[in-house]
Motif scaffolding. Structure first.
Motif, PDB file in Angstrom:
ATOM      1  N   MET A 153       0.768  -1.211  -0.030  1.00 49.91           N
ATOM      2  CA  MET A 153       0.119   0.195   0.348  1.00 49.91           C
ATOM      3  C   MET A 153       0.656   1.068  -0.221  1.00 49.91           C
ATOM      4  SD  MET A 153      -3.008   0.797   2.722  1.00 49.91           S
ATOM      5  CE  MET A 153      -4.661   0.788   2.406  1.00 49.91           C
ATOM      6  N   LYS A 154       0.864   2.181  -0.594  1.00 52.20           N
ATOM      7  CA  LYS A 154       1.309   3.387  -0.807  1.00 52.20           C
ATOM      8  C   LYS A 154       0.680   4.338  -0.273  1.00 52.20           C
ATOM      9  CE  LYS A 154       4.238   5.446  -4.747  1.00 52.20           C
ATOM     10  NZ  LYS A 154       4.399   5.151  -6.337  1.00 52.20           N
ATOM     11  N   LEU A 155       1.038   5.576   0.572  1.00 50.87           N
ATOM     12  CA  LEU A 155       0.638   6.451   1.713  1.00 50.87           C
ATOM     13  C   LEU A 155       1.877   7.328   1.505  1.00 50.87           C
ATOM     14  CD1 LEU A 155      -0.114   4.740   4.721  1.00 50.87           C
ATOM     15  CD2 LEU A 155      -2.370   5.060   2.893  1.00 50.87           C
ATOM     16  N   ILE A 156       1.270   9.027   1.937  1.00 48.38           N
ATOM     17  CA  ILE A 156       2.066  10.121   2.237  1.00 48.38           C
ATOM     18  C   ILE A 156       1.290  10.023   3.509  1.00 48.38           C
ATOM     19  CG2 ILE A 156       1.407  12.061   1.432  1.00 48.38           C
ATOM     20  CD1 ILE A 156       0.283  11.734  -0.982  1.00 48.38           C
ATOM     21  N   LEU A 157       2.513  10.270   4.522  1.00 48.02           N
ATOM     22  CA  LEU A 157       2.357  10.863   5.416  1.00 48.02           C
ATOM     23  C   LEU A 157       2.440  12.048   5.953  1.00 48.02           C
ATOM     24  CD1 LEU A 157       5.781   8.535   6.889  1.00 48.02           C
ATOM     25  CD2 LEU A 157       2.898   8.315   7.021  1.00 48.02           C
ATOM     26  N   THR A 158       2.082  12.050   7.196  1.00 49.91           N
ATOM     27  CA  THR A 158       1.032  13.920   7.460  1.00 49.91           C
ATOM     28  C   THR A 158       1.659  14.112   8.615  1.00 49.91           C
ATOM     29  OG1 THR A 158      -0.854  13.017   8.558  1.00 49.91           O
ATOM     30  CG2 THR A 158      -1.136  13.266   6.162  1.00 49.91           C
ATOM     31  N   SER A 159       1.988  12.846   9.778  1.00 48.36           N
ATOM     32  CA  SER A 159       3.119  13.314  10.570  1.00 48.36           C
ATOM     33  C   SER A 159       3.875  11.940  10.788  1.00 48.36           C
ATOM     34  CB  SER A 159       2.160  13.636  11.972  1.00 48.36           C
ATOM     35  OG  SER A 159       1.007  12.236  12.485  1.00 48.36           O
ATOM     36  N   GLU A 160       5.072  12.700  11.781  1.00 47.64           N
ATOM     37  CA  GLU A 160       6.215  11.631  11.945  1.00 47.64           C
ATOM     38  C   GLU A 160       6.171  10.813  12.330  1.00 47.64           C
ATOM     39  OE1 GLU A 160      10.709  11.831  12.887  1.00 47.64           O
ATOM     40  OE2 GLU A 160       9.481  14.104  12.539  1.00 47.64           O
ATOM     41  N   VAL A 161       5.983   9.315  12.422  1.00 47.82           N
ATOM     42  CA  VAL A 161       6.229   8.341  12.381  1.00 47.82           C
ATOM     43  C   VAL A 161       7.583   7.641  12.294  1.00 47.82           C
ATOM     44  CG1 VAL A 161       4.868   5.760  12.205  1.00 47.82           C
ATOM     45  CG2 VAL A 161       4.166   8.264  10.693  1.00 47.82           C
ATOM     46  N   THR A 162       7.914   7.653  14.239  1.00 46.93           N
ATOM     47  CA  THR A 162       9.126   6.528  14.362  1.00 46.93           C
ATOM     48  C   THR A 162       9.582   5.624  13.025  1.00 46.93           C
ATOM     49  OG1 THR A 162       8.883   7.810  16.039  1.00 46.93           O
ATOM     50  CG2 THR A 162      10.385   6.346  15.993  1.00 46.93           C
ATOM     51  N   GLY A 163      11.029   5.061  12.714  1.00 47.37           N
ATOM     52  CA  GLY A 163      11.027   4.604  12.110  1.00 47.37           C
ATOM     53  C   GLY A 163      10.844   3.788  10.737  1.00 47.37           C
ATOM     54  N   GLY A 166       9.136   7.225   8.658  1.00 42.53           N
ATOM     55  CA  GLY A 166       9.782   8.483   8.080  1.00 42.53           C
ATOM     56  C   GLY A 166       9.338   9.916   8.653  1.00 42.53           C
ATOM     57  N   ALA A 167       9.172  10.449   7.405  1.00 46.84           N
ATOM     58  CA  ALA A 167       8.462  12.177   8.058  1.00 46.84           C
ATOM     59  C   ALA A 167       7.508  12.846   7.316  1.00 46.84           C
ATOM     60  CB  ALA A 167       9.612  13.358   7.703  1.00 46.84           C
ATOM     61  N   PRO A 168       6.950  13.724   7.823  1.00 45.58           N
ATOM     62  CA  PRO A 168       5.356  14.212   6.964  1.00 45.58           C
ATOM     63  C   PRO A 168       5.495  14.312   5.526  1.00 45.58           C
ATOM     64  CG  PRO A 168       5.952  15.878   8.760  1.00 45.58           C
ATOM     65  CD  PRO A 168       6.845  14.301   9.493  1.00 45.58           C
ATOM     66  N   GLY A 169       5.205  14.516   4.461  1.00 48.58           N
ATOM     67  CA  GLY A 169       5.222  14.271   2.987  1.00 48.58           C
ATOM     68  C   GLY A 169       5.860  13.181   2.262  1.00 48.58           C
ATOM     69  N   ASP A 170       6.532  12.509   3.585  1.00 48.66           N
ATOM     70  CA  ASP A 170       7.386  11.101   2.789  1.00 48.66           C
ATOM     71  C   ASP A 170       6.339  10.035   1.760  1.00 48.66           C
ATOM     72  OD1 ASP A 170       9.548  12.465   3.444  1.00 48.66           O
ATOM     73  OD2 ASP A 170       9.810  10.841   4.887  1.00 48.66           O
ATOM     74  N   ILE A 171       6.684  10.057   0.777  1.00 58.70           N
ATOM     75  CA  ILE A 171       6.051   8.351   0.403  1.00 58.70           C
ATOM     76  C   ILE A 171       6.353   7.261   0.562  1.00 58.70           C
ATOM     77  CG2 ILE A 171       4.959   7.622  -1.971  1.00 58.70           C
ATOM     78  CD1 ILE A 171       5.501  11.061  -2.833  1.00 58.70           C
ATOM     79  N   VAL A 172       5.712   6.658   1.250  1.00 55.95           N
ATOM     80  CA  VAL A 172       5.903   5.209   2.224  1.00 55.95           C
ATOM     81  C   VAL A 172       5.151   3.556   1.284  1.00 55.95           C
ATOM     82  CG1 VAL A 172       7.576   6.512   3.906  1.00 55.95           C
ATOM     83  CG2 VAL A 172       4.694   5.295   3.819  1.00 55.95           C
ATOM     84  N   GLU A 173       6.047   3.192   1.607  1.00 53.74           N
ATOM     85  CA  GLU A 173       4.873   1.477   1.075  1.00 53.74           C
ATOM     86  C   GLU A 173       4.923   0.380   2.173  1.00 53.74           C
ATOM     87  OE1 GLU A 173       3.086  -0.617  -1.974  1.00 53.74           O
ATOM     88  OE2 GLU A 173       4.584   1.246  -2.619  1.00 53.74           O
ATOM     89  N   VAL A 174       4.143   0.513   2.154  1.00 47.93           N
ATOM     90  CA  VAL A 174       3.349  -0.744   3.745  1.00 47.93           C
ATOM     91  C   VAL A 174       2.662  -1.817   3.136  1.00 47.93           C
ATOM     92  CG1 VAL A 174       4.575   1.686   5.201  1.00 47.93           C
ATOM     93  CG2 VAL A 174       2.182   0.954   4.631  1.00 47.93           C
ATOM     94  N   LYS A 175       2.629  -2.388   4.171  1.00 52.64           N
ATOM     95  CA  LYS A 175       2.066  -3.513   4.733  1.00 52.64           C
ATOM     96  C   LYS A 175       0.016  -3.273   4.049  1.00 52.64           C
ATOM     97  CE  LYS A 175       5.006  -7.281   5.031  1.00 52.64           C
ATOM     98  NZ  LYS A 175       5.581  -8.576   5.670  1.00 52.64           N
ATOM     99  N   ASN A 176      -0.377  -3.698   3.702  1.00 47.52           N
ATOM    100  CA  ASN A 176      -1.866  -3.026   4.308  1.00 47.52           C
ATOM    101  C   ASN A 176      -2.521  -2.973   5.258  1.00 47.52           C
ATOM    102  OD1 ASN A 176      -1.857  -2.977   0.832  1.00 47.52           O
ATOM    103  ND2 ASN A 176      -2.840  -5.297   0.568  1.00 47.52           N
ATOM    104  N   GLY A 177      -2.121  -4.420   6.031  1.00 47.84           N
ATOM    105  CA  GLY A 177      -2.809  -3.988   7.123  1.00 47.84           C
ATOM    106  C   GLY A 177      -2.138  -2.947   8.235  1.00 47.84           C
ATOM    107  N   TYR A 178      -1.028  -2.705   7.791  1.00 44.20           N
ATOM    108  CA  TYR A 178      -0.682  -1.613   8.941  1.00 44.20           C
ATOM    109  C   TYR A 178      -0.806  -0.194   7.981  1.00 44.20           C
ATOM    110  CZ  TYR A 178       3.396   1.309  10.850  1.00 44.20           C
ATOM    111  OH  TYR A 178       3.724   2.029  11.722  1.00 44.20           O
TER     112      TYR A 178
END
Length: 148
Positions: free
Chosen positions: A1-11, A13-25
């Motif tokens: 699942m491809k998401l755009i972070l809106t706030s900092e998540v430890t481990g 990324g930071a806000p504005g980063d595009i991340v690829e995570v597992k669907n459930g997470y």
């Protein structure tokens, strides 16, 4: 699942980063708590505004971050709070409390999201708190909790 972070998540990324995570997470944790939004082509336009706001809050360069870390090490931070007879607090000390105490002690304005309390502060005494000032610079702050 491809998401755009809106706030900092430890481990992750930071806000504005595009991340690829597992669907459930993404579906069960990040999206419901507002830590991320679904990635779309239109969402990429929001990235510019998110990164612009992040840059305004962040410490600009490594030298400034090291200077602020030096100021924090020499700072004496005292938090006054209600406590019982045995030294246990009514509640616990939060990152917002620490940020206000640093400012009251004459230190720099800190973003509460950058302060990390490893174990909950629920008793009187001296405690260590880390502050992530820059991706490469962290400072350790000694906080003295006293009864009010």
């Amino acid at each position: 699942m491809k998401l755009i972070l809106t706030s900092e998540v430890t481990g992750l990324g930071a806000p504005g980063d595009i991340v690829e995570v597992k669907n459930g997470y993404g579906r069960n944790y990040l999206l419901p708590r507002g830590f991320a939004i679904q990635w779309t082509r239109g969402g990429e336009k929001q990235i510019a505004s998110i990164k612009k706001a992040r840059d305004a809050r962040e410490i600009r360069d490594l030298g400034t971050a090291q200077e602020v870390a030096g100021r924090l090490k020499s700072l004496k931070v005292v938090l006054k709070t209600k406590a019982g007879e045995s030294g246990r607090l009514f509640g616990s000390i939060t990152t917002g409390d620490v940020a206000e105490a640093v400012k009251a002690a004459g230190g720099p304005q800190l973003d509460r999201r950058r302060i990390e309390i490893t174990s909950p502060i629920k008793s009187l005494g001296s405690h260590r708190v880390s502050v992530k000032l820059h991706p490469e610079v962290s400072a350790v702050l000694d906080v003295e909790v006293v009864a009010a």
